[in-house]
Design an enzyme around this catalytic site. Structure first.
Site, PDB file in Angstrom:
ATOM      1  N   GLY A  73       6.767  -2.014   6.195  1.00  0.00           N
ATOM      2  CA  GLY A  73       8.157  -2.467   6.187  1.00  0.00           C
ATOM      3  C   GLY A  73       9.109  -1.604   6.992  1.00  0.00           C
ATOM      4  N   GLU A  74      10.289  -2.167   7.222  1.00  0.00           N
ATOM      5  CA  GLU A  74      11.357  -1.450   7.934  1.00  0.00           C
ATOM      6  C   GLU A  74      12.429  -1.110   6.893  1.00  0.00           C
ATOM      7  OE1 GLU A  74      12.285   0.031  10.872  1.00  0.00           O
ATOM      8  OE2 GLU A  74      14.069   0.367   9.667  1.00  0.00           O
TER       9      GLU A  74
ATOM     10  N   CYS B 176       6.162  -5.055  16.026  1.00  0.00           N
ATOM     11  CA  CYS B 176       5.658  -4.010  16.921  1.00  0.00           C
ATOM     12  C   CYS B 176       4.199  -4.324  17.255  1.00  0.00           C
ATOM     13  CB  CYS B 176       5.788  -2.633  16.271  1.00  0.00           C
ATOM     14  SG  CYS B 176       7.491  -2.237  15.833  1.00  0.00           S
TER      15      CYS B 176
ATOM     16  N   GLU C 170       0.824  -1.210   0.000  1.00  0.00           N
ATOM     17  CA  GLU C 170       0.000   0.000   0.000  1.00  0.00           C
ATOM     18  C   GLU C 170       0.855   1.255   0.000  1.00  0.00           C
ATOM     19  OE1 GLU C 170      -4.084  -1.630   1.931  1.00  0.00           O
ATOM     20  OE2 GLU C 170      -2.666  -0.813   3.354  1.00  0.00           O
TER      21      GLU C 170
ATOM     22  N   CYS D 276       6.280  -6.935   7.175  1.00  0.00           N
ATOM     23  CA  CYS D 276       7.362  -6.404   8.008  1.00  0.00           C
ATOM     24  C   CYS D 276       7.875  -7.507   8.908  1.00  0.00           C
ATOM     25  CB  CYS D 276       6.857  -5.235   8.852  1.00  0.00           C
ATOM     26  SG  CYS D 276       8.200  -4.357   9.699  1.00  0.00           S
TER      27      CYS D 276
ATOM     28  N   LEU E  12       9.966   5.852  18.359  1.00  0.00           N
ATOM     29  CA  LEU E  12      10.419   5.612  19.736  1.00  0.00           C
ATOM     30  C   LEU E  12       9.309   4.968  20.579  1.00  0.00           C
ATOM     31  CD1 LEU E  12      12.946   6.010  21.462  1.00  0.00           C
ATOM     32  CD2 LEU E  12      12.004   8.215  22.189  1.00  0.00           C
ATOM     33  N   HIS E  13       8.216   5.659  20.747  1.00  0.00           N
ATOM     34  CA  HIS E  13       6.988   5.132  21.361  1.00  0.00           C
ATOM     35  C   HIS E  13       7.047   4.830  22.853  1.00  0.00           C
ATOM     36  CE1 HIS E  13       5.769   5.009  17.284  1.00  0.00           C
ATOM     37  NE2 HIS E  13       6.450   3.940  16.980  1.00  0.00           N
TER      38      HIS E  13
ATOM     39  N   CYS F 224       3.487   8.537   1.261  1.00  0.00           N
ATOM     40  CA  CYS F 224       3.960   7.586   2.277  1.00  0.00           C
ATOM     41  C   CYS F 224       4.144   6.241   1.581  1.00  0.00           C
ATOM     42  CB  CYS F 224       2.908   7.511   3.384  1.00  0.00           C
ATOM     43  SG  CYS F 224       3.271   6.289   4.639  1.00  0.00           S
TER      44      CYS F 224
ATOM     45  N   CYS G 117       1.003  -2.331  15.605  1.00  0.00           N
ATOM     46  CA  CYS G 117       1.011  -2.022  14.174  1.00  0.00           C
ATOM     47  C   CYS G 117       0.325  -3.123  13.361  1.00  0.00           C
ATOM     48  CB  CYS G 117       2.447  -1.847  13.695  1.00  0.00           C
ATOM     49  SG  CYS G 117       2.568  -1.455  11.937  1.00  0.00           S
TER      50      CYS G 117
ATOM     51  N   CYS H 276      -1.539   5.884   9.804  1.00  0.00           N
ATOM     52  CA  CYS H 276      -0.317   5.210  10.267  1.00  0.00           C
ATOM     53  C   CYS H 276      -0.657   3.875  10.915  1.00  0.00           C
ATOM     54  CB  CYS H 276       0.381   6.025  11.346  1.00  0.00           C
ATOM     55  SG  CYS H 276       0.851   7.655  10.868  1.00  0.00           S
TER      56      CYS H 276
ATOM     57  N   SER I 166      11.959   6.534   8.058  1.00  0.00           N
ATOM     58  CA  SER I 166      11.472   6.254   9.409  1.00  0.00           C
ATOM     59  C   SER I 166      11.903   4.846   9.806  1.00  0.00           C
ATOM     60  CB  SER I 166       9.943   6.359   9.418  1.00  0.00           C
ATOM     61  OG  SER I 166       9.435   6.039  10.695  1.00  0.00           O
TER      62      SER I 166
HETATM   63  N1  SAH Z   1       9.250   0.438  10.208  1.00  0.00           N
HETATM   64  C1  SAH Z   1       9.340   1.866  10.144  1.00  0.00           C
HETATM   65  C2  SAH Z   1       8.363   2.520   9.199  1.00  0.00           C
HETATM   66  C3  SAH Z   1       6.897   2.073   9.231  1.00  0.00           C
HETATM   67  S1  SAH Z   1       5.887   2.586  10.560  1.00  0.00           S
HETATM   68  C4  SAH Z   1       9.232   2.437  11.533  1.00  0.00           C
HETATM   69  O1  SAH Z   1       9.030   1.686  12.471  1.00  0.00           O
HETATM   70  O2  SAH Z   1       9.402   3.628  11.692  1.00  0.00           O
HETATM   71  C5  SAH Z   1       5.480   4.257  10.310  1.00  0.00           C
HETATM   72  C6  SAH Z   1       4.993   4.941  11.609  1.00  0.00           C
HETATM   73  O3  SAH Z   1       3.634   4.573  11.948  1.00  0.00           O
HETATM   74  C7  SAH Z   1       5.843   4.540  12.792  1.00  0.00           C
HETATM   75  O4  SAH Z   1       6.163   5.581  13.629  1.00  0.00           O
HETATM   76  C8  SAH Z   1       4.918   3.547  13.462  1.00  0.00           C
HETATM   77  O5  SAH Z   1       5.320   3.319  14.739  1.00  0.00           O
HETATM   78  C9  SAH Z   1       3.576   4.232  13.317  1.00  0.00           C
HETATM   79  N2  SAH Z   1       2.453   3.333  13.619  1.00  0.00           N
HETATM   80  C10 SAH Z   1       2.435   1.996  13.497  1.00  0.00           C
HETATM   81  N3  SAH Z   1       1.246   1.492  13.914  1.00  0.00           N
HETATM   82  C11 SAH Z   1       0.498   2.539  14.296  1.00  0.00           C
HETATM   83  C12 SAH Z   1      -0.840   2.661  14.785  1.00  0.00           C
HETATM   84  N4  SAH Z   1      -1.619   1.587  14.946  1.00  0.00           N
HETATM   85  N5  SAH Z   1      -1.297   3.893  15.059  1.00  0.00           N
HETATM   86  C13 SAH Z   1      -0.515   4.972  14.875  1.00  0.00           C
HETATM   87  N6  SAH Z   1       0.753   4.932  14.407  1.00  0.00           N
HETATM   88  C14 SAH Z   1       1.262   3.720  14.120  1.00  0.00           C
END
Ligand code: SAH
Length: 368
Positions: free
Chosen positions: A169-170, A121, A97, A117, A224-225, A110, A124, A344, A201
């Site tokens: 993806g990462e 996480c 996507e 991936c 970071l989160h 984006c 996600c 996201c 990212s």
């Molecule tokens: N793998 C990379 C890029 C993809 S994620 C990374 O981790 O940065 C892109 C962004 O969306 C990241 O900051 C991710 O943490 C955030 N994201 C993932 N799941 C989400 C969700 N359910 N709600 C809001 N943001 C989310």
């Protein structure tokens, strides 16, 4: 296999340098590469016949031997807020996507870097699809090529001013293809994007971040989160391998490597009762004193099967105010395109999972 059914070389895989080598191999001068590169990426052309400054015999030779082919659009979903989400099918049938987000004066694309991936996480949606493979350069730059072709306004201005690697993806786990694709985005003979407007990212794959620093000059966002290792281990399991202190040190190295790199954007998804307390904000503010930072608070976006909930507006504002009081530039990201699951963390595509994770989550959902 006869020559006609041999797979054709896809010119979307080539940077300008790669295209020069290709032309040298067939005995053509280097300026042909620049001409062709402009046709492909500036004019959005995929038909060699339209490349009128190339000789007819050369055009014919190209049409026989090579192609310009982006992924195929399966679904084009416009959102009520102007966001677009495309589901794109790759040659092996899997889907990724891509999302376009228009804002005042800019258009952000984006893009995805992998099919699924490999990271896990817990908040996600992409993670639940499991992982299949890395995207090729053609599949990565093809997302930009397609979107620009579809959205380019009649004025001739570019629709896409910013690209963020925040889709599926990462990106640092597909470094070679991602770096090549970024060089095409930045090339003035192609998309000519400013290096501050191409953002990678990452969840924090430290050795690959150091390699990126040497090979490309782009903006960096770090997912970071959580402000401490115990919590981040739960949300971003990669943290067990690359903990926060090491990640911060890697961010500092990234900034130090180029004078123009000013700060790192830290993304922080706001999850109710998990990482959104005032104490978390205070810890985060302390952590970020050592790195020039900007914080993006992302209200959690829900998806089927998750137990997490979005933080309340009040909790998000309180969190933001604590950071602001410590002079940390903080914004809350507007949630865009959530009516089409394009926000996201909601990108899922269609992934033939090789990690068996999808099966695991399907069973889990059934048992709930
Ligand atoms: N793998 C990379 C890029 C993809 S994620 C990374 O981790 O940065 C892109 C962004 O969306 C990241 O900051 C991710 O943490 C955030 N994201 C993932 N799941 C989400 C969700 N359910 N709600 C809001 N943001 C989310």
């Amino acid at each position: 296999m006869t020559l006609s059914d041999a797979p054709k070389t896809n010119l979307l895989n080539f940077s300008l340098e790669g295209l020069k080598t290709f032309y040298a191999d067939i005995g053509e001068p280097a300026f042909r590469a620049t001409q062709t590169f402009k046709w492909i990426h500036q004019a959005g052309v995929d038909d060699f016949n339209a490349m009128t400054n190339l000789s007819k015999p050369l055009r014919q030779q190209l049409a026989e031997r090579v192609e310009i082919r982006a992924p195929e659009i399966v679904l084009d979903q416009p959102s009520v807020d102007g966001t677009h989400k495309w589901l794109l099918r790759l040659d092996d049938g899997q889907c990724i996507e891509t999302v376009f987000i228009p804002e005042d004066g800019r258009g952000t694309l984006c893009i995805s870097s992998q099919v699924g991936c490999a990271l896990d996480c817990t908040f996600c949606a992409t993670a639940r699809q499991g992982f299949n493979r890395n995207l090729t350069v053609a599949e990565i730059i093809g997302q930009v090529w397609l979107a620009e072709r579809l959205l380019k306004p009649a004025s001739g201005h570019r629709a896409i001013t910013n690209v963020v690697f925040m889709g599926m993806g990462e990106p640092l786990l597909n470094l070679d293809a991602v770096v090549d694709a970024m060089h095409i985005m930045l090339d003035d003979n192609a998309y000519g994007l400013s290096k501050r407007r191409v953002t990678l990212s990452t969840s924090g794959v430290i050795p690959a971040l150091d390699r990126l620093s040497e090979r490309a000059d782009v903006a960096l966002a770090v997912s970071l989160h959580a402000p401490n290792d115990a919590l981040r281990n739960r949300l971003v399991p990669l943290n067990k391998k690359y903990p926060i202190a090491e990640l911060m040190a890697a961010c500092k190295r990234y900034l130090a490597n180029k004078a123009q790199r000013e700060r790192v954007t830290f993304e922080y998804v706001m999850i109710q009762g998990v990482n959104d307390s005032p104490d978390h904000a205070t810890q985060l503010a302390k952590l970020l004193q050592e790195v020039p930072a900007k914080v993006n608070l992302i209200p959690f976006n829900s998806f089927s099967g998750t137990e997490y909930k979005r933080s309340s507006k009040a909790a998000i504002n309180r969190f933001r105010d604590i950071l602001l009081a410590q002079n940390i530039y903080t914004i809350t990201r507007k949630t865009r395109g959530d009516d089409i699951d394009a926000a996201c963390g909601q990108l899922a595509g269609e992934v033939q999972d090789k990690s068996r994770r999808k099966l695991h989550f399907a069973r889990l959902e059934q048992s709930l």
